[in-house]
Design an enzyme around this catalytic site. Sequence first.
Site, PDB file in Angstrom:
ATOM      1  N   GLY A   4       0.838  -1.204   0.000  1.00 14.33           N
ATOM      2  CA  GLY A   4       0.000   0.000   0.000  1.00 14.33           C
ATOM      3  C   GLY A   4       0.868   1.246   0.000  1.00 14.33           C
ATOM      4  O   GLY A   4       1.903   1.276   0.664  1.00 14.33           O
TER       5      GLY A   4
ATOM      6  N   GLU B  30       5.314  -5.225   5.920  1.00 14.87           N
ATOM      7  CA  GLU B  30       5.495  -6.630   6.310  1.00 14.87           C
ATOM      8  C   GLU B  30       5.635  -7.589   5.108  1.00 14.87           C
ATOM      9  O   GLU B  30       6.617  -8.336   5.006  1.00 14.87           O
ATOM     10  CB  GLU B  30       4.295  -7.009   7.188  1.00 14.87           C
ATOM     11  CG  GLU B  30       4.175  -8.454   7.569  1.00 14.87           C
ATOM     12  CD  GLU B  30       5.052  -8.837   8.749  1.00 14.87           C
ATOM     13  OE1 GLU B  30       5.497  -7.943   9.500  1.00 14.87           O
ATOM     14  OE2 GLU B  30       5.307 -10.033   8.900  1.00 14.87           O
TER      15      GLU B  30
ATOM     16  N   ASP C 125       0.157   2.159   9.119  1.00 18.74           N
ATOM     17  CA  ASP C 125      -0.402   1.508  10.308  1.00 18.74           C
ATOM     18  C   ASP C 125       0.571   1.496  11.490  1.00 18.74           C
ATOM     19  O   ASP C 125       0.163   1.285  12.621  1.00 18.74           O
ATOM     20  CB  ASP C 125      -0.785   0.061   9.989  1.00 18.74           C
ATOM     21  CG  ASP C 125      -1.965  -0.053   9.038  1.00 18.74           C
ATOM     22  OD1 ASP C 125      -2.488   1.006   8.636  1.00 18.74           O
ATOM     23  OD2 ASP C 125      -2.355  -1.177   8.706  1.00 18.74           O
TER      24      ASP C 125
ATOM     25  N   GLY D  46      -6.033   0.365   9.949  1.00 23.87           N
ATOM     26  CA  GLY D  46      -5.403  -0.317  11.079  1.00 23.87           C
ATOM     27  C   GLY D  46      -5.851  -1.766  11.034  1.00 23.87           C
ATOM     28  O   GLY D  46      -6.837  -2.141  11.661  1.00 23.87           O
TER      29      GLY D  46
END
Length: 341
Positions: free
Chosen positions: A10, A103, A127, A170
Site C-alpha cells: 500500500g 510486512e 499503520d 489499522g
Amino acid sequence: MAIGILTSGGDCPGLNAVIRAVVLKGTQVYGREFIGFRDGWRGVVEGDAVPLARRDIQGIGKLGGTIIGTSRTDPFEDDPTAATARATLERLDVDALIVIGGEGTLSAARELAGFGVPIVGVPKTIDNDLSATDMTFGFDTAVGIATEAFDRLRTTGDSHGRCMVAEVMGRHVGWIALHSGMAAGAHAILIPEQHTSWDRLAGWVTAARDRGRAPLVVVAEGFVPEGGAEAYSVQGRDSYGRPRLGGIGEMVTAELEARTGIETRCTTLGHIQRGGTPSAFDRVLATRFGLAAVDAVVHGRFGRMVSLRGTEITHVPLEDATGRLNAVPQSRYDEAAILFG
Ligand code: F6P
C-alpha cells in the site's frame, strides 16, 4: 552497475522523500547510478524499470504517493526461487536493491536476500505495525489527517446532537485510531488489540451524551468486538490473499443506535488517510531512512533494514524486521481509556 529501488505494498506519504534522498546522496556523494522498478516487485519480475537521475527526483520530497508506482505483486508467487526476478537484476546490471515496503514486501525481500541478492530494506506503513522500528513514516501524516477529519465531525455532531462514528485504517494494530482518537478527544476508541464489548461501548457513548456531549467513536478497521471471531470483511481478498477490511464502522453505528437510541452517523476515512502531502515529520523520517539506506548499500550492509530507535537511525537484520507486530500495549490503551465516556 546500478542500484535498483522499488516501492511495494500500500502506498504511504513519504515514499517519494525516501527515493529523493537515496538518489541525491547516491549520485552526489557516491557517484552511483539508480533505476526505479515500476509497481514494486512487478517491475522486477517483468523487467520494467526507469532511470532515476537527479532531475527525475527534483521536488518530489513533498509529494504523496510514489513516482515509481506500487503493487502487491509477490515475486515468489508461482516462482519458488524467484528465478525470473533474479534474472532481471542480472540482465539490468543491478548490484543492489533498496526495497521500501511493509510486512509483506520485507518478507519477500528477506527471502530474496536468502538467494544471495544484495538487499537493504526501508520500513513503510501508515499503520505503524512493524516492531523492528520505533516508527514508520506515513503514520504521522495519517494521524494528522484523521485528527483533522474528527475535529470536523465533532462540529456537525455537536450541532445535531448526534453520535459520530469514524472508521480509520489499522488492519492488525490500532495506532492510528489510538493517536488520532486521543488527539480529537474521542469518547471511545476501538482497536484490534482490544475486544471491547457492545455493552461497554454503549456505556461510554451514553455517559458522554448524558453530559450533553455529542459522542465521537473512533474504530480501527481491524476491530473485533467481544465474542467476534475475525475482522469485518465483505469485500473479498487482496492480491496478498488478505481479507479486504472495511465496514466495521457501519456495524458499530447500527449497534449503537439500537442500544442507545442516539441518532448515529458513520464516516469511513479510507484512502484519504493514505493520500496527499506527507507531514514535515514524515518527510524528515523518510529522508533520514533514505540517506541511511544508500549508506548501507555502499558499505555492503546487505540483508538489513534501516530502523528508527529513539532518535537515531540504525539497522536490523531483515530476519528481525518481520513476523512480530508492533501492537498497542495494554498500558497505552488503559491510559487512553481513562478519558473515554
Ligand atoms: O497497508 C496497510 C493498510 O493501510 C491497511 O490498514 C489496510 O487494510 C490496507 O492498507 C488497505 O489497502 P488497499 O486498499 O490498498 O488494499
